[in-house]
Structures are given as structure tokens and as C-alpha cells.
Scaffold this active site. Structure first.
Site, PDB file in Angstrom:
ATOM      1  N   GLU A  11     -15.447  45.206 -50.678  1.00  0.00           N
ATOM      2  CA  GLU A  11     -16.434  44.363 -50.009  1.00  0.00           C
ATOM      3  C   GLU A  11     -17.556  43.910 -50.932  1.00  0.00           C
ATOM      4  O   GLU A  11     -18.234  42.929 -50.646  1.00  0.00           O
ATOM      5  CB  GLU A  11     -17.013  45.107 -48.806  1.00  0.00           C
ATOM      6  CG  GLU A  11     -15.992  45.388 -47.723  1.00  0.00           C
ATOM      7  CD  GLU A  11     -16.471  46.399 -46.684  1.00  0.00           C
ATOM      8  OE1 GLU A  11     -15.708  46.641 -45.743  1.00  0.00           O
ATOM      9  OE2 GLU A  11     -17.584  46.945 -46.814  1.00  0.00           O
ATOM     10  N   ASP A 198      -9.084  43.242 -37.410  1.00  0.00           N
ATOM     11  CA  ASP A 198      -8.101  43.745 -36.451  1.00  0.00           C
ATOM     12  C   ASP A 198      -8.670  43.604 -35.042  1.00  0.00           C
ATOM     13  O   ASP A 198      -9.818  43.202 -34.857  1.00  0.00           O
ATOM     14  CB  ASP A 198      -7.739  45.205 -36.738  1.00  0.00           C
ATOM     15  CG  ASP A 198      -8.954  46.128 -36.654  1.00  0.00           C
ATOM     16  OD1 ASP A 198      -9.311  46.524 -35.525  1.00  0.00           O
ATOM     17  OD2 ASP A 198      -9.543  46.448 -37.700  1.00  0.00           O
TER      18      ASP A 198
END
Length: 230
Positions: A11, A198
Site C-alpha cells: 500500500e 472484496d
């Protein structure tokens, strides 16, 4: 000083790559990259996964680097059908879904003996991020809503429905509310940015690895564009 926190190497590594004048300092086992981001003073750090790591990291950024804005970037599971994998959620506010003092008469999510348990993100940072996302990620949706955090990876529908029923969350993850609480206590503006990887249900473990890279690309694009406009 803009502070950017990510939970995982993936990230923050791409943000670190475009920084200049970098000095690396290690504190509490975390590597703080201090330098310039889009010509602005910035510090970028991987805090690690979970609320304790995240809260510690935010406090170090305030105490040691004088952070005057904290942006937490990462990935999350969607809690709303209209928020698709790949979309971005910007925190309107955030809370800890696993704070449970119901045995003492407090509603779930409420932190005992604190004035507030829901922490509102900075409106200016929200506006800048929303505009930036539409510019650099025009193919995806951007949503402003509640981010719920807990030391749990949510991967079943029953828990997902519980989070929706109790908190009306837009997405769930594992760090944002801790960073928000530390920022609130230090009176520092913050924003939680989450790219959806997700659906936070029985398909979560299958979805996660497939969509993680794409979600990170969207969040990195957004952070770099934000830095240009701060």
C-alpha cells in the site's frame, strides 16, 4: 506535514518510490520515510496490520513529525451492494465495531468514558479526495460513508449483516478507526481512504488476492493526486 499511513508494504511502496529528498527513520519497528511528495513535505509509513499498530503509528506521526493532516490508505471489504470491488470509499466517519462494553450498559461500538466514539473525517480532505479520485480513477465509483474497523478479517455473511444492521457501514477494515481516534485526541485532521478488494462475505478470501493489486493502484493514484492539491 502530510502523513500517509498504510497497513501493508504494497500500500505504501509505490508512494515511497515517487518521494524525493527521503530520510528514513525507524521508530517502534516502523520505517518512516520523510521527504517530499509532489513537492510538499510528507512522511509515509507502513504501520502494520491491526488497531494497536495503527494507533501507535498515528501518535508517533503527531509527536515526532508534527503531522498536520493524516491520510490512511488501504483496502477494505464492501458492506453495501452498490459499492463494487475496485471502488473507493472515503470516510465520512469511522468507529470500532469490536468495541463491546455492552456488559456495562453501553451500546456496542461505544468507547466507555469518552465523549465520542464516532470520529468524523475532515471535510476539506474529503472534498479534495473526492475530486482527485474522479480525476485519476474515472472508471470507478467513489463513495463517502462510514468506515468500520476491528481486529477481524470479515469473511462471512452473518458478520457482514451484523455490521450493516448495527452501524450502517460502507466498508470494513482493521486500522482506520484507531488512526481516527488518535487524530481526534490530537486535534489533527484525518481521512480514511479505502479501495474495495472484496465483498466481506463468504467469497472474501477468494476475491481478496485477485483484486488486491487493482485496489491498491486506485488508492495510490488518489493519494498522489491529493498531495498535488493539499
Amino acid at each position: 506535514m502530510l502523513a500517509v499511513i498504510g497497513a501493508m508494504d504494497e500500500e505504501v511502496s509505490r508512494i515511497k518510490e515517487v518521494m524525493t529528498d527521503v530520510v528514513i527513520e525507524t521508530r517502534a519497528g516502523m520505517e518512516f520515510y520523510k521527504g517530499k511528495l509532489s513537492g510538499k513535505d510528507a512522511v509515509v509509513v507502513r504501520c502494520g496490520i491491526g488497531k494497536v499498530n495503527a494507533g501507535m503509528c498515528a501518535q508517533i506521526l503527531v509527536d515526532c513529525y508534527g503531522a498536520d493532516a493524516i491520510v490512511n490508505t488501504g483496502i477494505a471489504g464492501s458492506l453495501q451492494a452498490r459499492i463494487n470491488i475496485g471502488d473507493i470509499v472515503l470516510s465520512k466517519d469511522t468507529l470500532q465495531h469490536d468495541m463491546d462494553a455492552t456488559g456495562f450498559g453501553y451500546p456496542v461500538g461505544v468507547i466507555p468514558r469518552m465523549e465520542k466514539s464516532v470520529f468524523e473525517a475532515d471535510e476539506r480532505l474529503i472534498r479534495i479526495a473526492e475530486k482527485a479520485c474522479k480525476k485519476v480513477n474515472p472508471e470507478i465509483g467513489v463513495h463517502v460513508g462510514r468506515v468500520v474497523s476491528g481486529d477481524q478479517f470479515i469473511s462471512d455473511k452473518m458478520k457482514k449483516n451484523w455490521l450493516i444492521d448495527n452501524f450502517n457501514g460502507y466498508c470494513c477494515e482493521m486500522e482506520g478507526a484507531a488512526i481516527a481516534q488518535a487524530a481526534y485526541l490530537n486535534q489533527v485532521p484525518f481521512l480514511i481512504v479505502r479501495a474495495i478488494s472484496d465483498k466481506a462475505d463468504d467469497s472474501a478470501t477468494m476475491d481478496y488476492s485477485e483484486f488486491e493489486a487493482k485496489a491498491i493502484t486506485h488508492s495510490v493514484n488518489l493519494i498522489l493526486e491529493m498531495a498535488e492539491n493539499l
